[in-house]
Design a protein around this motif. Structure first.
Motif, PDB file in Angstrom:
ATOM      1  N   ASP A  81       5.950  -0.668  -2.208  1.00 28.61           N
ATOM      2  CA  ASP A  81       5.280  -0.965  -3.405  1.00 28.61           C
ATOM      3  C   ASP A  81       3.726  -0.428  -3.258  1.00 28.61           C
ATOM      4  OD1 ASP A  81       4.079  -1.098  -5.944  1.00 28.61           O
ATOM      5  OD2 ASP A  81       5.350  -2.890  -6.554  1.00 28.61           O
ATOM      6  N   MET A  82       3.365   0.608  -3.375  1.00 31.61           N
ATOM      7  CA  MET A  82       1.958   1.016  -3.140  1.00 31.61           C
ATOM      8  C   MET A  82       0.814   0.186  -4.016  1.00 31.61           C
ATOM      9  SD  MET A  82       2.471   3.004  -0.629  1.00 31.61           S
ATOM     10  CE  MET A  82       0.926   3.622  -0.093  1.00 31.61           C
ATOM     11  N   ARG A  83       1.400  -0.314  -5.060  1.00 38.07           N
ATOM     12  CA  ARG A  83       0.474  -0.962  -5.957  1.00 38.07           C
ATOM     13  C   ARG A  83      -0.022  -2.276  -5.209  1.00 38.07           C
ATOM     14  NH1 ARG A  83       4.188  -1.625 -10.857  1.00 38.07           N
ATOM     15  NH2 ARG A  83       5.541  -2.018  -9.305  1.00 38.07           N
ATOM     16  N   LYS A  84       0.873  -2.874  -4.434  1.00 39.04           N
ATOM     17  CA  LYS A  84       0.740  -4.142  -3.729  1.00 39.04           C
ATOM     18  C   LYS A  84      -0.113  -3.535  -2.547  1.00 39.04           C
ATOM     19  CE  LYS A  84       4.736  -6.504  -5.343  1.00 39.04           C
ATOM     20  NZ  LYS A  84       6.131  -7.194  -4.674  1.00 39.04           N
ATOM     21  N   GLU A  85      -0.044  -2.493  -1.866  1.00 37.32           N
ATOM     22  CA  GLU A  85      -0.699  -2.102  -0.747  1.00 37.32           C
ATOM     23  C   GLU A  85      -2.314  -2.080  -1.144  1.00 37.32           C
ATOM     24  OE1 GLU A  85       0.115  -1.474   2.364  1.00 37.32           O
ATOM     25  OE2 GLU A  85       1.965  -2.211   1.779  1.00 37.32           O
ATOM     26  N   LEU A  86      -2.626  -1.405  -2.469  1.00 36.50           N
ATOM     27  CA  LEU A  86      -3.833  -1.512  -3.066  1.00 36.50           C
ATOM     28  C   LEU A  86      -4.263  -2.851  -3.349  1.00 36.50           C
ATOM     29  CD1 LEU A  86      -5.902   0.600  -3.811  1.00 36.50           C
ATOM     30  CD2 LEU A  86      -5.222   0.778  -6.183  1.00 36.50           C
ATOM     31  N   SER A 115       1.543   2.858   4.144  1.00 29.28           N
ATOM     32  CA  SER A 115       1.706   1.609   3.849  1.00 29.28           C
ATOM     33  C   SER A 115       1.742   0.835   5.098  1.00 29.28           C
ATOM     34  CB  SER A 115       3.025   1.345   3.353  1.00 29.28           C
ATOM     35  OG  SER A 115       4.265   1.570   4.027  1.00 29.28           O
ATOM     36  N   ARG A 116       1.538  -0.402   5.007  1.00 25.16           N
ATOM     37  CA  ARG A 116       1.348  -1.276   6.501  1.00 25.16           C
ATOM     38  C   ARG A 116       2.836  -1.206   7.080  1.00 25.16           C
ATOM     39  NH1 ARG A 116      -0.241  -6.573   3.297  1.00 25.16           N
ATOM     40  NH2 ARG A 116       0.810  -5.506   1.792  1.00 25.16           N
ATOM     41  N   LEU A 117       3.806  -1.415   6.113  1.00 23.11           N
ATOM     42  CA  LEU A 117       5.231  -1.327   6.925  1.00 23.11           C
ATOM     43  C   LEU A 117       5.689  -0.174   7.525  1.00 23.11           C
ATOM     44  CD1 LEU A 117       8.281  -2.233   6.941  1.00 23.11           C
ATOM     45  CD2 LEU A 117       8.696  -1.120   4.871  1.00 23.11           C
ATOM     46  N   LEU A 118       5.105   1.131   6.843  1.00 23.70           N
ATOM     47  CA  LEU A 118       5.431   2.492   7.297  1.00 23.70           C
ATOM     48  C   LEU A 118       4.465   2.437   8.827  1.00 23.70           C
ATOM     49  CD1 LEU A 118       6.526   5.326   7.471  1.00 23.70           C
ATOM     50  CD2 LEU A 118       4.741   5.977   6.109  1.00 23.70           C
ATOM     51  N   ARG A 119       3.301   2.148   8.954  1.00 21.74           N
ATOM     52  CA  ARG A 119       2.587   2.182  10.106  1.00 21.74           C
ATOM     53  C   ARG A 119       3.219   1.452  10.941  1.00 21.74           C
ATOM     54  NH1 ARG A 119      -1.831   0.096   7.814  1.00 21.74           N
ATOM     55  NH2 ARG A 119      -3.044   2.053   7.370  1.00 21.74           N
ATOM     56  N   GLU A 120       3.611   0.259  10.765  1.00 18.53           N
ATOM     57  CA  GLU A 120       4.241  -0.727  12.020  1.00 18.53           C
ATOM     58  C   GLU A 120       5.642   0.002  12.341  1.00 18.53           C
ATOM     59  OE1 GLU A 120       5.293  -4.256   9.955  1.00 18.53           O
ATOM     60  OE2 GLU A 120       3.410  -4.779   9.879  1.00 18.53           O
ATOM     61  N   LYS A 121       6.319   0.926  11.551  1.00 20.70           N
ATOM     62  CA  LYS A 121       7.384   1.464  11.973  1.00 20.70           C
ATOM     63  C   LYS A 121       7.128   2.720  12.787  1.00 20.70           C
ATOM     64  CE  LYS A 121      10.545  -0.925   8.937  1.00 20.70           C
ATOM     65  NZ  LYS A 121      11.148  -1.473  10.017  1.00 20.70           N
ATOM     66  N   ILE A 122       6.250   3.513  12.538  1.00 17.94           N
ATOM     67  CA  ILE A 122       5.912   4.789  13.004  1.00 17.94           C
ATOM     68  C   ILE A 122       5.420   4.302  14.607  1.00 17.94           C
ATOM     69  CG2 ILE A 122       4.003   6.558  13.434  1.00 17.94           C
ATOM     70  CD1 ILE A 122       3.987   6.782  10.214  1.00 17.94           C
ATOM     71  N   TYR A 173       4.911   4.226  -6.341  1.00 14.11           N
ATOM     72  CA  TYR A 173       4.141   3.272  -7.226  1.00 14.11           C
ATOM     73  C   TYR A 173       5.113   2.803  -8.610  1.00 14.11           C
ATOM     74  CZ  TYR A 173      -0.392   4.346  -5.329  1.00 14.11           C
ATOM     75  OH  TYR A 173      -1.310   4.901  -4.387  1.00 14.11           O
ATOM     76  N   ARG A 174       6.280   3.156  -8.545  1.00  9.97           N
ATOM     77  CA  ARG A 174       7.229   2.918  -9.391  1.00  9.97           C
ATOM     78  C   ARG A 174       8.737   2.778  -8.901  1.00  9.97           C
ATOM     79  NH1 ARG A 174       5.160   3.955 -14.779  1.00  9.97           N
ATOM     80  NH2 ARG A 174       7.236   4.058 -15.397  1.00  9.97           N
ATOM     81  N   PRO A 175       8.650   1.378  -8.087  1.00  9.48           N
ATOM     82  CA  PRO A 175       9.929   0.981  -7.572  1.00  9.48           C
ATOM     83  C   PRO A 175      10.989   0.492  -8.438  1.00  9.48           C
ATOM     84  CG  PRO A 175       8.067  -0.981  -7.439  1.00  9.48           C
ATOM     85  CD  PRO A 175       7.526   0.346  -8.196  1.00  9.48           C
TER      86      PRO A 175
END
Length: 440
Positions: free
Chosen positions: A105-110, A119-126, A317-319
């Motif tokens: 949820d990119m709203r929570k990222e903001l 997102s933090r999750l995606l960065r960790e997985k990359i 932004y619309r999960p």
């Protein structure tokens, strides 16, 4: 075509026009990825290759197979009510399971002060994939560097002089100094000041594949990144120049538009991410949720096709949109039930037949008058409903002004008659006004 006519061919592989191949003893037609809109020709002669395949099967007596991991809503409804025979594949050919799906949820990222496109999750997985030597695909359905260029002082947006769209910023020789129109190909130099008010506060907004590549190189400098979109594949053998090295493991990350998420088999890919999953949700078309579901499902299907399990990250932004929830839960029936309920309520296909009529002309007034006359002609027909006309979503393309109207009916025959009426009326009109149809 001549070899088929002479009986020298047993199997023909081709695009939508192949459905007209003059086989004398045709035994089967297989329509792969049947949900693709490219099977519909909006140019004269207007036809739907799937409908032509069914017509030939009924008149010549052979079966038609529609294949898709994400069938069109209309096809799925026909399979459920018994008009088609539904054959399901419950697991992959290699016996491996579907990728595990995460929704960021990119709203929570903001809220967490993360303004990055990752997102933090995606960065960790990359980072995890880079350590393991596994590959990643990042999907964003917009090419270029930035979606548009705008002045922060007066709000002016740099637009194409030939089309009613904003110009997209592109990199050229390592600098973002070119603006391009993705409809007609018009190019211009990136302005240093606002052409409207002269302000120096003119900037690039939005994000595209080129920008994603630049950000990846900053965040993961050791990663080898490839890009695949309409710009990198334009020349001869352009597709293979990108796909071949990635397939051979010479790159860690592939960034691209929807062309990278359909039909490809990369055994080394264990992570796929949709960076802007809701980009297609609000396109102003009744089929936008269907398109979003299909794109996301097809994208996730690229992960974990080899020995290692796959993961799919959806950034949105619309999960809570049901097209995204269905992908998250790997539950196609949930999506089709919701979508069919919406279309039944609103009177959209497959519960009503629908015809979109587009009129274009170099003269805005001519196009407007033409479509009004067509509406007056067709409104006299019984059992139809006319919606519009209005300016098309993109009101001008290549100096052609475009107007659309929609015709709805519960009976296919009424739509067929409406097409005949419009065609007859158009032939009697002045030249310089072009009419096209899209039937759904």
């Amino acid at each position: 075509y001549e070899r088929v006519l002479k009986g020298e061919v047993d199997i023909l592989v081709g695009p939508r026009s192949a459905v007209f191949a003059p086989f004398k003893r045709l035994g089967i037609i297989i329509v792969d990825e049947e949900h693709e809109k490219s099977y519909i020709s909006e140019q004269t002669p207007c036809y739907n290759a799937s409908e032509v395949a069914i017509f030939r099967s009924e008149t010549e007596g052979f079966p038609v197979v529609f294949g898709s991991a994400t069938p069109g809503v209309g096809s799925y409804e026909k399979a459920k009510n018994g008009e088609y025979t539904l054959l399901e594949l419950k697991e992959r050919a290699n016996g491996k399971g579907l990728p595990k799906v995460y929704v960021a949820d990119m709203r929570k990222e903001l809220e967490a002060k993360n303004t990055s496109v990752f997102s933090r999750l995606l960065r960790e997985k990359i980072e995890d994939r880079l350590k393991k030597g596994e590959q990643t695909i990042l999907f964003i359905n917009r090419r270029g560097y930035a979606g548009f260029v705008s002045c922060r002082s007066c709000g002016y947006v740099v637009k194409c002089p030939h089309c009613d769209v904003s110009l997209t910023a592109h990199m050229n020789y390592g600098k973002v100094n070119r603006l391009k129109c993705h409809y007609c190909g018009y190019e211009a130099v990136m302005p240093n000041t606002c052409p409207e008010c002269g302000s120096k506060y003119i900037a690039k907004f939005g994000i595209g594949t080129e920008k994603i590549v630049e950000l990846l190189k900053k965040e993961f400098p050791a990663a080898k990144v490839l890009r695949m979109d309409g710009d990198t594949t334009r020349n001869k053998n352009g597709h293979e120049r990108v796909l071949s090295p990635f397939r051979q493991g010479e790159a860690d990350i592939l960034v691209g538009t929807q062309m990278i998420v359909k039909g490809h088999d990369f055994p080394g890919v264990t992570l796929v991410a949709a960076l802007a999953a809701d980009m297609s949700v609000f396109e102003g078309d009744y089929g936008s949720y269907e398109k979003t579901y299909q794109l996301l499902s097809q994208a996730g299907g690229r992960a974990g096709r080899g020995e290692s399990p796959g993961e799919f990250v959806i950034q949105t932004y619309r999960p809570d949109e049901y097209c995204i929830k269905a992908v998250e839960k790997s539950d196609p029936e949930f999506f089709y039930e919701k979508e069919l309920g919406f279309r039944r309520l609103m009177g959209y296909p497959p519960y009503m037949s629908m015809l979109t009529v587009m009129v274009s002309s170099v003269s805005e007034m001519t196009a407007a008058r033409c479509i009004e006359r067509l509406k007056n002609e067709v409104e006299e027909s019984p059992d139809i409903v006319c919606i519009g006309p209005s300016a098309a979503r993109v009101a001008k393309v290549k100096d052609q002004y475009r107007f659309v109207m929609h015709i709805k009916s519960k009976e296919d025959e009424c739509i067929t008659r409406a097409i005949a009426v419009i065609s007859g009326a158009h032939r009697s009109m002045a030249q310089g006004c072009y009419v096209s149809f899209y039937r759904s």
